[in-house]
Design a protein around this motif. Sequence first.
Motif, PDB file in Angstrom:
ATOM      1  N   LYS A 124       0.814  -1.225   0.172  1.00  0.00           N
ATOM      2  CA  LYS A 124      -0.042  -0.025   0.020  1.00  0.00           C
ATOM      3  C   LYS A 124       0.928   1.226   0.032  1.00  0.00           C
ATOM      4  N   TYR A 125       0.715   2.399  -1.031  1.00  0.00           N
ATOM      5  CA  TYR A 125       1.468   3.285  -1.062  1.00  0.00           C
ATOM      6  C   TYR A 125       1.014   4.345   0.025  1.00  0.00           C
ATOM      7  N   GLN A 126       2.149   4.586   0.645  1.00  0.00           N
ATOM      8  CA  GLN A 126       1.945   5.710   1.843  1.00  0.00           C
ATOM      9  C   GLN A 126       2.845   7.031   1.499  1.00  0.00           C
ATOM     10  N   PRO A 127       2.135   8.166   1.170  1.00  0.00           N
ATOM     11  CA  PRO A 127       2.922   9.290   0.903  1.00  0.00           C
ATOM     12  C   PRO A 127       3.643   9.776   1.925  1.00  0.00           C
ATOM     13  N   LEU A 128       4.818  10.239   1.825  1.00  0.00           N
ATOM     14  CA  LEU A 128       5.361  11.022   2.971  1.00  0.00           C
ATOM     15  C   LEU A 128       4.772  12.230   3.569  1.00  0.00           C
ATOM     16  N   LYS A 129       4.614  12.276   4.554  1.00  0.00           N
ATOM     17  CA  LYS A 129       3.880  13.596   5.281  1.00  0.00           C
ATOM     18  C   LYS A 129       4.790  14.100   6.384  1.00  0.00           C
ATOM     19  N   PRO A 130       5.856  14.749   6.046  1.00  0.00           N
ATOM     20  CA  PRO A 130       6.728  15.247   6.933  1.00  0.00           C
ATOM     21  C   PRO A 130       6.108  16.326   8.046  1.00  0.00           C
TER      22      PRO A 130
ATOM     23  N   PHE B 288      11.496  10.047   5.957  1.00  0.00           N
ATOM     24  CA  PHE B 288      11.950   8.806   5.192  1.00  0.00           C
ATOM     25  C   PHE B 288      10.923   7.710   5.109  1.00  0.00           C
ATOM     26  N   SER B 289      10.873   6.831   4.198  1.00  0.00           N
ATOM     27  CA  SER B 289       9.940   5.950   4.176  1.00  0.00           C
ATOM     28  C   SER B 289      10.049   4.858   2.997  1.00  0.00           C
ATOM     29  N   GLU B 290      10.024   3.515   3.194  1.00  0.00           N
ATOM     30  CA  GLU B 290      10.315   2.677   2.293  1.00  0.00           C
ATOM     31  C   GLU B 290       9.000   2.781   1.192  1.00  0.00           C
ATOM     32  N   GLU B 291       7.813   3.091   1.678  1.00  0.00           N
ATOM     33  CA  GLU B 291       6.698   3.095   0.773  1.00  0.00           C
ATOM     34  C   GLU B 291       6.665   4.243   0.000  1.00  0.00           C
ATOM     35  N   ASP B 292       7.523   5.387  -0.006  1.00  0.00           N
ATOM     36  CA  ASP B 292       7.401   6.378  -0.483  1.00  0.00           C
ATOM     37  C   ASP B 292       8.811   6.947  -0.970  1.00  0.00           C
TER      38      ASP B 292
END
Length: 202
Positions: free
Chosen positions: A25-31, A145-149
């Motif tokens: 599931k794509y989880q966009p970065l939300k700093p 930072f995220s592996e999903e995005d």
Amino acid sequence: MLPVTYQFPVFDFTELVHEPVISKKYQPLKPLQAGQLTPDIKLINKNGTWLNSKIRNYEGTVFTYQLLSKPLVISFYAEAWNRKGIHILKKLNAIQNEILAAGGNLLIVTAEGPFAQAEVNWKHHFNLSFYHDVNHEIARKFNVFSEEDPIWNKFSGIDVNAPLLATYVLSPAGQIVYDHIDTAFNGSFPVEEIINATKNAR
């Protein structure tokens, strides 16, 4: 002479074992942004995790409340950003004394090991304090930072995943009072805003 008949094995496609398709599931970065609470972080003070630290030298684990005994400017750096990352480090190195005079501390957080940190300081004549963020644990807490995005989905010329070029000012009350995510790469960096935010965070 009798004709030769070749018998080829018949492959039974029902014997194929199909691997399950795992959908990520794509989880966009939300700093994290100004106005939000500082995430609960801890720094491990051992095995070269600190480089040239001007922050009070606690033994063992350093917790959020200890880090925030005074305002803290925290900036995320990765070698993958090349000149863009070094440009921001140059700006921070130039205002480091003003941050200290404003009553704050400056810490560069990076997944690069201590030898890479020392080389950056030596090569560019910096005098910065680095912390080795193993497995991007702190970067994940700030949602940079995220592996999903991974960032290669957002920016060309980057072929490894790395934290965003993010800089924050944290107050002793445990709040993010200033945030800057560099996505324009136009050479500008808000040094005055960072200094003022540090002064007002006390």
